[in-house]
Design an enzyme around this catalytic site. Structure first.
Site, PDB file in Angstrom:
ATOM      1  N   SER A   7     -28.482 124.681  94.914  1.00 44.25           N
ATOM      2  CA  SER A   7     -27.864 125.127  93.691  1.00 44.25           C
ATOM      3  C   SER A   7     -28.935 125.084  92.651  1.00 44.25           C
ATOM      4  O   SER A   7     -30.061 124.841  92.961  1.00 44.25           O
ATOM      5  CB  SER A   7     -26.682 124.265  93.301  1.00 44.25           C
ATOM      6  OG  SER A   7     -27.029 122.931  93.343  1.00 44.25           O
ATOM      7  N   ILE A 127     -20.688 123.060  90.527  1.00 47.75           N
ATOM      8  CA  ILE A 127     -21.844 122.971  89.636  1.00 47.75           C
ATOM      9  C   ILE A 127     -22.909 122.257  90.466  1.00 47.75           C
ATOM     10  O   ILE A 127     -22.642 121.248  91.106  1.00 47.75           O
ATOM     11  CB  ILE A 127     -21.476 122.201  88.336  1.00 47.75           C
ATOM     12  CG1 ILE A 127     -22.680 122.080  87.394  1.00 47.75           C
ATOM     13  CG2 ILE A 127     -20.928 120.827  88.616  1.00 47.75           C
ATOM     14  CD1 ILE A 127     -22.327 121.405  86.045  1.00 47.75           C
ATOM     15  N   SER A 128     -24.101 122.812  90.475  1.00 48.25           N
ATOM     16  CA  SER A 128     -25.176 122.251  91.284  1.00 48.25           C
ATOM     17  C   SER A 128     -25.577 120.873  90.790  1.00 48.25           C
ATOM     18  O   SER A 128     -25.427 120.558  89.616  1.00 48.25           O
ATOM     19  CB  SER A 128     -26.398 123.148  91.196  1.00 48.25           C
ATOM     20  OG  SER A 128     -26.045 124.452  91.530  1.00 48.25           O
ATOM     21  N   LYS A 129     -26.162 120.087  91.702  1.00 51.12           N
ATOM     22  CA  LYS A 129     -26.599 118.765  91.249  1.00 51.12           C
ATOM     23  C   LYS A 129     -27.823 118.910  90.345  1.00 51.12           C
ATOM     24  O   LYS A 129     -28.606 119.864  90.491  1.00 51.12           O
ATOM     25  CB  LYS A 129     -26.837 117.839  92.428  1.00 51.12           C
ATOM     26  CG  LYS A 129     -27.892 118.228  93.407  1.00 51.12           C
ATOM     27  CD  LYS A 129     -27.918 117.185  94.509  1.00 51.12           C
ATOM     28  CE  LYS A 129     -29.014 117.431  95.507  1.00 51.12           C
ATOM     29  NZ  LYS A 129     -29.063 116.357  96.502  1.00 51.12           N
TER      30      LYS A 129
END
Ligand code: SAH
Length: 281
Positions: A7, A127-129
């Site tokens: 992500s 939501i990406s890390k």
């Protein structure tokens, strides 16, 4: 988990109130009902035919979680961890220190907002890390030219990365194909008053020609191939960062630079992003 390690993700003075988050009605992008309409302030190139624009009022005193003003220390800790993991781009780190990630997730998840984990944002998306966001933004903004130009994001999601992009570039266009998330992002972003960020509802597959050429293009969703429209809309000297599925079937991070000699493509580490899908929903 749909989006694990994979992500995505200059501090400069922020533009003042009022913010203008613009929704366009042209091309493949659909107009969302917004009120009241005002004259858009963006560049004429993208605000051509009958665009719908709104002035979004900030929500006074809105606190999305129990963090309140105490979140700065937690964010500083997140940034220190990112640095320890090898993130060194000063502008990216500054943006991640400034933007309150907990405002982009449901309040029930806010206490996890600064952990290095991807989080659900609704409608099956994530939501990406922070580490992956920082990696992608560091790649995108490695070249100074991107910093000074227009950037296109495919996959607004909750709007977190769009807010970071707004800190790192002159003008940002962010497209989302799911109306529910487009609306949610608009709501989340109202607080930040980002006048250089334009949210678009529509399919990002054909890019957004009216804003082209872009110094940078970034996608938070990965398909079989990177759409040709995206590289067509990239400026010479510009860079594209996106996940794409390789012949092996594994998704990898791909960087494409547009040079005077043509496109230069690099395939980097394996990632795991949500799929890039056509159409709107
Ligand atoms: N950057 C986002 C991450 C969102 S996840 C954030 O900070 O929250 C990826 C997003 O891409 C999803 O919201 C998904 O709906 C969107 N997406 C997938 N295919 C798309 C397409 N063709 N056009 C626009 N958005 C798309």
């Amino acid at each position: 988990m749909k989006q694990g390690d994979g992500s995505m993700g200059g501090n400069k003075p922020r533009p003042g109130f009022p913010a203008k988050l613009v929704t366009h009605s042209t091309g493949p992008l659909r107009k969302t009902p917004l009120a009241p309409a005002v004259r858009p302030a963006g560049p004429p190139a993208v605000l051509g035919r009958a665009p719908a624009a709104t002035t979004i009022q900030p929500v006074k005193g809105r606190v999305a979680s129990g963090f309140g003003t105490g979140s700065q220390a937690v964010r500083a800790d997140m940034v220190r961890k990112l640095e320890a993991q090898g993130v060194s781009h000063r502008g990216v780190l500054a943006a991640m220190l400034a933007i309150e990630r907990h405002r982009f997730v449901d309040s029930a998840l806010a206490n996890q907002a600064y952990e290095d984990t991807s989080l659900p944002i609704g409608l099956g998306q994530t939501i990406s890390k922070p580490n992956v966001v920082a990696r992608m933004l560091s790649l995108l903004f490695e070249r100074e030219s991107v910093n000074l130009g227009r950037v296109l994001e495919i996959g607004t999601g909750c709007g977190y990365q769009a807010a970071l992009l707004s800190h790192l570039s002159r003008e940002v266009y962010s497209i989302e194909r799911l109306r529910g998330l487009h609306d949610k992002a608009r709501e989340n972003l109202r607080f930040f008053r980002l006048a250089n960020l334009h949210l678009l509802f529509g399919d990002g597959m054909p890019g957004f020609a009216k804003g082209a050429p872009y110094s940078g293009i970034i996608a938070a969703a990965g398909g079989e191939a990177i759409p040709e429209a995206w590289t067509d809309q990239l400026a010479v000297g510009g860079r594209l960062v996106a996940p794409a599925v390789m012949a092996s079937g594994q998704q990898h991070l791909v960087v494409i630079d547009k040079t005077v000699r043509g496109l230069e493509r690099k395939e980097l580490e394996p990632v795991l992003f949500v799929p890039l899908k056509s159409g709107i929903a």
